[in-house]
Design an enzyme around this catalytic site. Structure first.
Site, PDB file in Angstrom:
ATOM      1  N   PHE A  46      58.282  24.850  20.054  1.00 59.11           N
ATOM      2  CA  PHE A  46      58.051  25.618  18.836  1.00 59.11           C
ATOM      3  C   PHE A  46      56.785  26.435  19.021  1.00 59.11           C
ATOM      4  CE2 PHE A  46      59.238  25.376  14.165  1.00 59.11           C
ATOM      5  CZ  PHE A  46      60.597  25.371  14.398  1.00 59.11           C
ATOM      6  N   GLN A  74      51.239  31.687   4.247  1.00 53.53           N
ATOM      7  CA  GLN A  74      51.976  31.988   5.474  1.00 53.53           C
ATOM      8  C   GLN A  74      53.217  32.818   5.204  1.00 53.53           C
ATOM      9  OE1 GLN A  74      54.020  28.779   7.978  1.00 53.53           O
ATOM     10  NE2 GLN A  74      52.519  29.644   9.378  1.00 53.53           N
ATOM     11  N   HIS A 114      56.373  33.670   6.944  1.00 48.23           N
ATOM     12  CA  HIS A 114      57.196  33.279   8.088  1.00 48.23           C
ATOM     13  C   HIS A 114      57.781  34.558   8.664  1.00 48.23           C
ATOM     14  CE1 HIS A 114      60.281  31.362  10.491  1.00 48.23           C
ATOM     15  NE2 HIS A 114      59.811  30.168  10.179  1.00 48.23           N
ATOM     16  N   LEU A 131      65.148  31.643   4.724  1.00 46.14           N
ATOM     17  CA  LEU A 131      64.563  31.296   6.017  1.00 46.14           C
ATOM     18  C   LEU A 131      65.548  31.315   7.191  1.00 46.14           C
ATOM     19  CD1 LEU A 131      61.865  30.359   7.216  1.00 46.14           C
ATOM     20  CD2 LEU A 131      62.673  28.023   6.933  1.00 46.14           C
ATOM     21  N   GLU A 172      62.538  28.955  13.066  1.00 47.45           N
ATOM     22  CA  GLU A 172      61.833  29.264  14.295  1.00 47.45           C
ATOM     23  C   GLU A 172      62.558  28.634  15.484  1.00 47.45           C
ATOM     24  OE1 GLU A 172      57.669  28.910  13.682  1.00 47.45           O
ATOM     25  OE2 GLU A 172      57.246  28.440  15.762  1.00 47.45           O
ATOM     26  N   ARG A 201      52.939  32.027  14.058  1.00 46.51           N
ATOM     27  CA  ARG A 201      53.702  32.770  13.050  1.00 46.51           C
ATOM     28  C   ARG A 201      52.979  34.012  12.543  1.00 46.51           C
ATOM     29  NH1 ARG A 201      56.375  27.751   9.579  1.00 46.51           N
ATOM     30  NH2 ARG A 201      57.901  27.236  11.181  1.00 46.51           N
ATOM     31  N   HIS A 211      56.336  31.958   2.822  1.00 48.47           N
ATOM     32  CA  HIS A 211      56.979  30.701   3.160  1.00 48.47           C
ATOM     33  C   HIS A 211      56.156  29.486   2.750  1.00 48.47           C
ATOM     34  CE1 HIS A 211      59.478  27.978   5.390  1.00 48.47           C
ATOM     35  NE2 HIS A 211      58.560  27.682   6.283  1.00 48.47           N
ATOM     36  N   ARG A 261      49.445  27.784   9.765  1.00 46.36           N
ATOM     37  CA  ARG A 261      50.106  26.525  10.103  1.00 46.36           C
ATOM     38  C   ARG A 261      51.059  26.709  11.270  1.00 46.36           C
ATOM     39  NH1 ARG A 261      54.995  24.210   8.906  1.00 46.36           N
ATOM     40  NH2 ARG A 261      55.614  25.770   7.368  1.00 46.36           N
TER      41      ARG A 261
END
Lengths: 608, 256
Positions: free
Chosen positions: A124, A237, A239, A253, A256, A312, A377, A412
């Site tokens: 990730f 954040q 995304h 969403l 990722e 991100r 997000h 994050r």
């Protein structure tokens, strides 16, 4: 007004607000410690935002790459957070996540397996090694169902479709909370010396968001009105990959995990633009050719990771840049493509993405490109807590999960959210027990407080006339999109704050029609004030931070500045007004600073 | 963009209710839930309905659309004929609270009756080991989003009298996920027959058709459980073996 005795009253030692991963994990802990525990949730049990988490939960189990350990996870988290994280929280999280994940297996979770039968882990963004325990792309569902099915046998009382109005206090200490049942619209007083917030974020204040109606910043609003401090609220954040087409699903969403499994991003010219967007800090760990990226995907341990897996904030800004330069996709995003991988592999690893695009956009991701763009997000910021106990500055009030803050800093890492929930959910439970052990006497519920709070929400129904709350929400979302979006500047923010003052006045005068029984219009009136408070806190912190760092980007202050590293933004309600200030960061613990700045070679060999 | 008409059931059990017509403009790509939100904004702010994720992941927005149980967030408007009036009402199997919301608490009670997961001890190194092929089937069951559309569709549950004796497809799936879990040590076959009423299902497969997660409820969960019950209680040879070796009666339902 009716006397306190005539209002339904429920007593608990601990009241948990929110039944996502953090709330349920906290409630399991307090139930196991023998405390009478109540959980209230806006929706039905098992429907909280946690179910939408897709990619996985980060924990340095070292099952796929044995070089991984907590120190590297900690270092990745600090670097991803641009060193604004609370040091101790990031360390606790990295150390405790593996045990919290393993414990889920004892409660029935079934993660995807490695060839030797252990919990499998995937790559990730920002994580040095494959670190995310996962179940296809529905890890959040697995987490919530596991906690739910285990939790209901631990003695907790779950009060479904019950919404908090405000906290009750006795001389500053928590004495309970006033809430109402959605089903009947009736009030209920919870008498409880401890309240644990696990209320999530406030993404619903934006139009393009992956968040649902529940994410109205209830925890932020209620905590601030009770005197708690909020911190790092400028760090929201975006995304990088939300759906952009059709319009009705804009913001939904796209995990990722698509990039983790080899998905590539291109612009309308077919250029893989992430190669041109590698920040200095990550240059030595990121592949700079397609060939090397491919080698990494094929499992070459010496190859560096593809630039699509940068953090991100970096990917989201890069997509924005392409769109602004006129190289965006047909509907104003970028193309995300996983079709070069085997069709069965895609369906097995990303089943719900396959399903989602097929049903909602009529796109077959095993053969066609997806269109994606940034979507609001997650709130990195939130209620300020003590790293060890998760208690706020209000005695008896705790916060865990997205509604708390400190772990993620300015940005994050994907996968650190689900592990955050279980690590700090459990910690909040332990913190609550320690607080109760020392508490002498039971803080009392004051009748006047209850009355005042009741009046504030009944007014929406009783007034003769007023605006439709949905229209005000709509205008709030437009304001936030325009003034507090992914790229910000001082003048825009100031104008946004002005507009928020007007919206606040309008929100105070909205009208709910019909009765209080299961009335989403009335519910929206009540949510709205929390949404606006959260939005204003974000705007004020964003104005105060004159630099670009992590998820916070200022056009008028490009790049990170040294001063930015010296403080966290703290917000407090003073005489009903939101005030932001800079709170100086303490010197980091020597040991942790050494780990965060160490080379990978040293950490892998455990030389640091 | 086109104008569409909806007939939505409004009301509650105390005061009664009826269908009310609303007309709105529908844009490209909209699903039924988007239309309900438009109706709330423009015409009826107090219209009650549940929703959360808007992406088929949480199972909140179950309702009956043109008579069929469905997730309103996954029902695209372009699946209807042009000019067709769309009828939306709450689930029929469970009591109505108001408008499009049902009291589904009965399902949560069924879940609580199922004995919790009881894992075997960890390996000496502190790990649990399970092979992917041994958990594939269990993972299929764990895809369930608890939308309760299968429960709504099940004719045993639609009949309030037989409802009391059958836990319904959702909880047969849950029992199967426990029974086939490689780590679970509990023997659940008696529970499957006596508590959950597996014998009442007569395999009409309506539940499987209704499942938005495409879980093969009937063939992969209910039928294997029924077979286990038959082996246990109605097969004389198995009965004799248990008598001869009483300590060894625990057998897992294996995945083929």
């Amino acid at each position: 007004m009716i006397h306190l005795d005539e209002i339904q009253t429920i007593e608990h030692d601990v009241l948990v607000v929110g039944a996502g991963g953090a709330g349920l994990r906290a409630a399991i802990e307090t139930s196991n410690l023998g405390l009478s525990t109540g959980v209230i949730t806006k929706s039905l049990l098992g429907k909280a935002h946690t179910v939408m988490a897709e990619g996985g939960m980060a924990a340095a189990l070292g099952n796929v790459d044995s070089r991984d350990n907590w120190k590297i996870h900690f270092r990745d988290t600090m670097r991803g957070g641009k060193f604004l994280n609370q040091w101790e929280m990031a360390a606790i999280h990295a150390k405790e996540a593996p045990d919290r994940v393993r414990e889920l297996e004892d409660w029935g979770a079934v993660f995807d397996r490695t060839r030797t039968g252990l919990i499998n882990q995937r790559n990730f963004g920002g994580h040095r090694y494959p670190r995310l325990a996962h179940v296809g792309d529905r890890t959040g569902l697995e987490l919530i169902r596991t906690l739910q099915d285990h939790g209901i046998h631990q003695g907790m009382h779950v009060h479904m479709e019950c919404i908090g109005i405000d906290l009750l206090q006795d001389g500053g200490k928590i004495s309970g909370m006033l809430a109402y049942w959605r089903e009947t619209g009736r009030f209920v007083v919870f008498r409880a010396p401890v309240v644990i917030f696990a209320t999530g974020g406030a993404g619903k204040a934006w139009r393009v968001t992956s968040n649902s109606w529940e994410y109205s910043g209830d925890g932020y609003g209620m905590a601030a009105r009770a005197g708690a401090e909020l911190m790092d609220m400028e760090f929201t954040q975006f995304h990088p990959t939300g759906m952009v087409w059709p319009p009705s699903v804009r913001g939904t969403l796209v995990t990722e995990g698509v990039r983790g499994e080899g998905g590539i991003l291109t612009n309308s010219k077919g250029v893989r633009f992430m190669f041109d967007n590698i920040p200095e800090r990550f240059a030595s760990e990121t592949a700079d050719t397609k060939e090397e990226a491919q080698l990494w995907l094929d499992g070459d341990r010496e190859a560096r990771r593809p630039p699509e897996l940068l953090t991100r904030d970096v990917v989201a800004r890069a997509i924005m840049r392409e769109v602004k330069a006129g190289r965006g996709s047909e509907h104003g995003g970028a193309y995300l493509d996983i079709s070069h991988r085997d069709s069965d592999f895609v369906k097995r690893k990303l089943p719900s993405m396959y399903h989602q695009f097929k049903e909602l956009a009529e796109v077959d991701i095993t053969a066609q490109q997806m269109e994606v763009g940034p979507t609001l997000h997650y709130y990195m910021g939130g209620i300020r807590v003590d790293a060890e106990s998760q208690m706020t500055n209000v005695p008896g009030l705790f916060a865990a999960g997205e509604c708390g803050t400190g772990l993620h800093g300015a940005n994050r890492l994907g996968g650190n959210s689900l592990s955050d929930l279980i690590v700090f959910g459990a910690r909040a439970g332990l913190g609550a027990k320690a607080y109760l052990d020392k508490l002498s006497g039971t803080p009392a519920v004051q009748q006047e407080q209850v009355h005042e709070q009741m009046r504030s929400v009944i007014d929406f129904l009783n007034r003769e006339d007023g605006e439709n709350p949905y229209v005000v929400v709509d205008d709030l979302q437009t304001t936030m999109e325009q003034h507090v979006g992914i790229v910000r500047d001082g003048t825009e923010l100031e104008e946004g704050i002005e507009k928020l003052q007007k919206l606040k006045e309008r929100a105070a005068a909205v009208k709910a029609h019909a009765t209080s029984q299961y009335n989403p219009g009335w519910n929206t009136c009540i949510d709205l004030r929390n949404m606006i408070l959260s939005a204003e806190a974000t705007a004020r912190c964003a104005l105060q931070r004159e630099e670009s760092r992590g998820a916070h980007t200022r056009l008028d202050f490009e790049g990170e500045r040294e001063e930015g590293l010296t403080f966290n933004s703290v917000v407090k309600l003073v005489d009903g007004q939101i005030e932001a200030r800079k709170e100086m960061r303490p010197t980091p613990p020597e040991e942790l600073a050494k780990i965060a700045n160490a080379s990978l070679e040293d950490l892998e060999g455990s030389r640091v | 963009m086109s104008e569409r008409t909806f007939r939505i059931w409004r009301g509650n059990p105390q005061d009664g209710g009826d269908f009310v017509e609303y007309t709105i403009d529908v844009q490209t790509g909209m699903v039924v839930l988007d239309c309900i939100h438009e109706i709330q904004k423009q015409h009826a702010p107090d219209l009650a309905c549940r929703w959360n994720c808007k992406a088929g992941k949480c199972g909140s927005c179950s309702m009956e659309i043109n008579g069929k149980p469905a997730l309103s967030c996954m029902t695209r408007m372009n699946t209807f004929e042009e000019g067709e009036t769309i009828t939306v009402q709450p689930l029929k199997t469970f009591p109505v609270i108001r408008d499009l919301t049902n009291d589904v608490s009965w399902n949560y009670q069924q879940n609580k009756r199922i004995r919790p997961f009881a894992p075997r001890p960890r390996d000496p190194d502190g790990e649990h080991r399970m092979m992917q092929e041994d958990v594939d089937r269990v993972q299929e069951f764990r895809k369930c989003i608890e939308c309760f559309l299968c429960q709504d569709m099940c004719h045993i549950l639609r009949d309030r009298e037989t409802q009391q004796n059958f836990a319904g497809p959702r909880f047969m799936v849950r029992l199967a996920s426990l029974d086939m879990h490689p780590l679970d040590t509990d023997d659940r076959i008696q529970e499957v027959r006596d508590e959950s009423g597996s014998g009442l299902c007569n395999i009409t497969r309506c539940c499987t058709e209704a499942c938005p997660e495409h879980i093969n409820i009937t063939d992969n969960a209910i039928i294997p459980l029924k077979e286990r019950v038959v082996d246990r209680f109605y097969d004389p040879l198995m009965w004799l073996m248990r008598k001869l070796k009483p300590g060894n009666s625990r057998e897992k339902t294996t995945v083929e």
